[in-house]
Design a protein around this motif. Structure first.
Motif, PDB file in Angstrom:
ATOM      1  N   GLU A 230      -6.904   2.889  -2.376  1.00 56.30           N
ATOM      2  CA  GLU A 230      -6.268   4.171  -2.050  1.00 56.30           C
ATOM      3  C   GLU A 230      -5.838   4.203  -0.580  1.00 56.30           C
ATOM      4  OE1 GLU A 230      -7.602   8.789  -1.754  1.00 56.30           O
ATOM      5  OE2 GLU A 230      -8.928   7.423  -2.837  1.00 56.30           O
ATOM      6  N   LYS A 231      -6.743   3.734   0.299  1.00 60.25           N
ATOM      7  CA  LYS A 231      -6.429   3.718   1.738  1.00 60.25           C
ATOM      8  C   LYS A 231      -5.342   2.694   2.048  1.00 60.25           C
ATOM      9  CE  LYS A 231      -9.049   6.790   3.789  1.00 60.25           C
ATOM     10  NZ  LYS A 231      -8.482   7.915   4.535  1.00 60.25           N
ATOM     11  N   LYS A 232      -5.332   1.568   1.316  1.00 53.82           N
ATOM     12  CA  LYS A 232      -4.279   0.558   1.533  1.00 53.82           C
ATOM     13  C   LYS A 232      -2.918   1.199   1.290  1.00 53.82           C
ATOM     14  CE  LYS A 232      -6.692  -3.565  -0.296  1.00 53.82           C
ATOM     15  NZ  LYS A 232      -7.128  -4.467   0.720  1.00 53.82           N
ATOM     16  N   ILE A 233      -2.808   1.975   0.197  1.00 58.69           N
ATOM     17  CA  ILE A 233      -1.520   2.590  -0.136  1.00 58.69           C
ATOM     18  C   ILE A 233      -1.164   3.662   0.905  1.00 58.69           C
ATOM     19  CG2 ILE A 233      -0.274   3.976  -1.884  1.00 58.69           C
ATOM     20  CD1 ILE A 233      -1.817   2.244  -3.998  1.00 58.69           C
ATOM     21  N   GLN A 234      -2.156   4.462   1.294  1.00 58.33           N
ATOM     22  CA  GLN A 234      -1.911   5.477   2.351  1.00 58.33           C
ATOM     23  C   GLN A 234      -1.438   4.801   3.635  1.00 58.33           C
ATOM     24  OE1 GLN A 234      -5.288   7.952   3.331  1.00 58.33           O
ATOM     25  NE2 GLN A 234      -5.538   8.601   1.221  1.00 58.33           N
ATOM     26  N   ALA A 235      -2.109   3.689   3.990  1.00 58.25           N
ATOM     27  CA  ALA A 235      -1.768   2.975   5.231  1.00 58.25           C
ATOM     28  C   ALA A 235      -0.345   2.428   5.134  1.00 58.25           C
ATOM     29  CB  ALA A 235      -2.763   1.841   5.470  1.00 58.25           C
ATOM     30  N   TYR A 236      -0.006   1.882   3.979  1.00 52.21           N
ATOM     31  CA  TYR A 236       1.323   1.297   3.788  1.00 52.21           C
ATOM     32  C   TYR A 236       2.404   2.379   3.922  1.00 52.21           C
ATOM     33  CZ  TYR A 236       4.880  -1.905   2.151  1.00 52.21           C
ATOM     34  OH  TYR A 236       5.997  -2.712   2.084  1.00 52.21           O
ATOM     35  N   LYS A 237       2.117   3.557   3.349  1.00 52.84           N
ATOM     36  CA  LYS A 237       3.089   4.670   3.436  1.00 52.84           C
ATOM     37  C   LYS A 237       3.315   5.058   4.893  1.00 52.84           C
ATOM     38  CE  LYS A 237       2.268   6.954  -0.992  1.00 52.84           C
ATOM     39  NZ  LYS A 237       1.520   8.005  -1.664  1.00 52.84           N
TER      40      LYS A 237
END
Ligand SMILES: C[S@@+](CC[C@H](N)C(=O)[O-])C[C@H]1O[C@@H](n2cnc3c(N)ncnc32)[C@H](O)[C@@H]1O
Length: 269
Positions: A230-237
């Protein structure tokens, strides 16, 4: 409820023995780790004794007697929170790490006027300076590299730009002589590189990130490994919103990409 009273002696990184009398209540570990993850993205594993030991040392140094008290304090004290994150993070890096990827990105963007490059995270600066050296060696001179890291102490190290043999082991001798001065096996970056590189302390999950500029190339290597999906996707965004235009690119390290993240990226394209 499991409670452990630590009264043994630990060796700290500075080899100063620290005596501990910290109560580690297993029920207090979870909310502490959840708070760290919420604000830094870093997912700590409860089973990692080394991580716990680093936290215990920090408690001892700050007269804190339990993980619960530490959690209460970090909610009020940003500096203590940053010190805590620092103590549980690995800053390992070196010059020319995954150099092929740096060269590939620079080649792809070398014709962009005023090339802007982000190294997030930069740790002690080796990646940002590697980019600057490679760009100059490719004949690119109109560029700027911004290096950011959550750790204030590691950003200070980057600003000091002074490195040991271990950091420079993959640099060819000719580049070492061209871009560094050597004094007693300490390699100091020459001043002419400084104008291309800026270092800032910044947490990717802090909205201050939106004030650091927009970039043609964004490197984010060996940080996502600490994040859950979840944090990986948030970070990528967050990184995507720092792209200067549609031609801008994001480069992650090979170990950073999970199947959920690559699925997210595929669906975006
Ligand atoms: C292993 S270093 C990677 C340095 C370099 N990119 C490389 O690949 O060699 C990981 C760095 O991520 C930083 N970091 C962890 N979470 C962060 C966050 N939320 N925002 C910014 N930096 C973070 C840590 O402080 C650490 O210095």
């Amino acid at each position: 409820m499991l409670r452990f009273l630590f009264k043994n002696k630990l060796e700290t990184t500075s080899n100063q023995p620290v005596s501990k009398s910290i109560i580690v209540d297993t029920h207090e570990i979870e909310p502490l780790y959840a708070y760290i993850e919420q604000y830094s993205g870093i997912a700590l594993q409860k089973s990692k004794v080394l991580v716990q030991n680093h936290i215990i040392i920090l408690c001892e140094r700050n007269n804190i007697s339990s993980f619960g008290e530490l959690l209460r304090k970090i909610k009020q004290d940003e500096i203590l929170f940053k010190t805590l994150v620092d103590s549980v993070t690995i800053h390992e890096t070196y010059f020319f790490r995954e150099k092929g990827q740096l060269e590939e990105a620079l080649t792809q963007h070398k014709n962009s006027p005023a090339l802007s490059i982000l190294s997030a995270p930069c740790s002690s600066g080796e990646e940002a300076f590697s980019i600057a050296i490679l760009a100059l060696e490719m004949g690119i001179t109109n560029f700027q590299v911004v290096g950011i890291d959550i750790s204030g102490s590691i950003i200070q190290k980057a600003k000091n730009s002074s490195y040991t043999k271990r950091s420079i082991k993959f640099l060819p001798k000719a580049l070492l002589e061209k871009y560094f001065t050597n004094s007693n096996d300490t390699y100091i970056v020459k001043k002419e590189l400084y104008k291309y590189v800026t270092f800032l302390q910044c947490n990717l999950f802090d909205d201050k990130i939106y004030q650091i500029g927009m970039f043609d190339i964004i490197f984010s290597r060996n940080m996502f490994i600490y994040f859950n999906d979840e944090k990986k996707i948030q970070a990528y965004k967050r990184l995507e919103s720092l792209k200067k235009n549609l031609d801008a690119s994001i480069y992650l390290g090979h170990a950073d990409i999970s199947s959920k993240l690559s699925q997210y990226i595929r669906n975006r394209n």
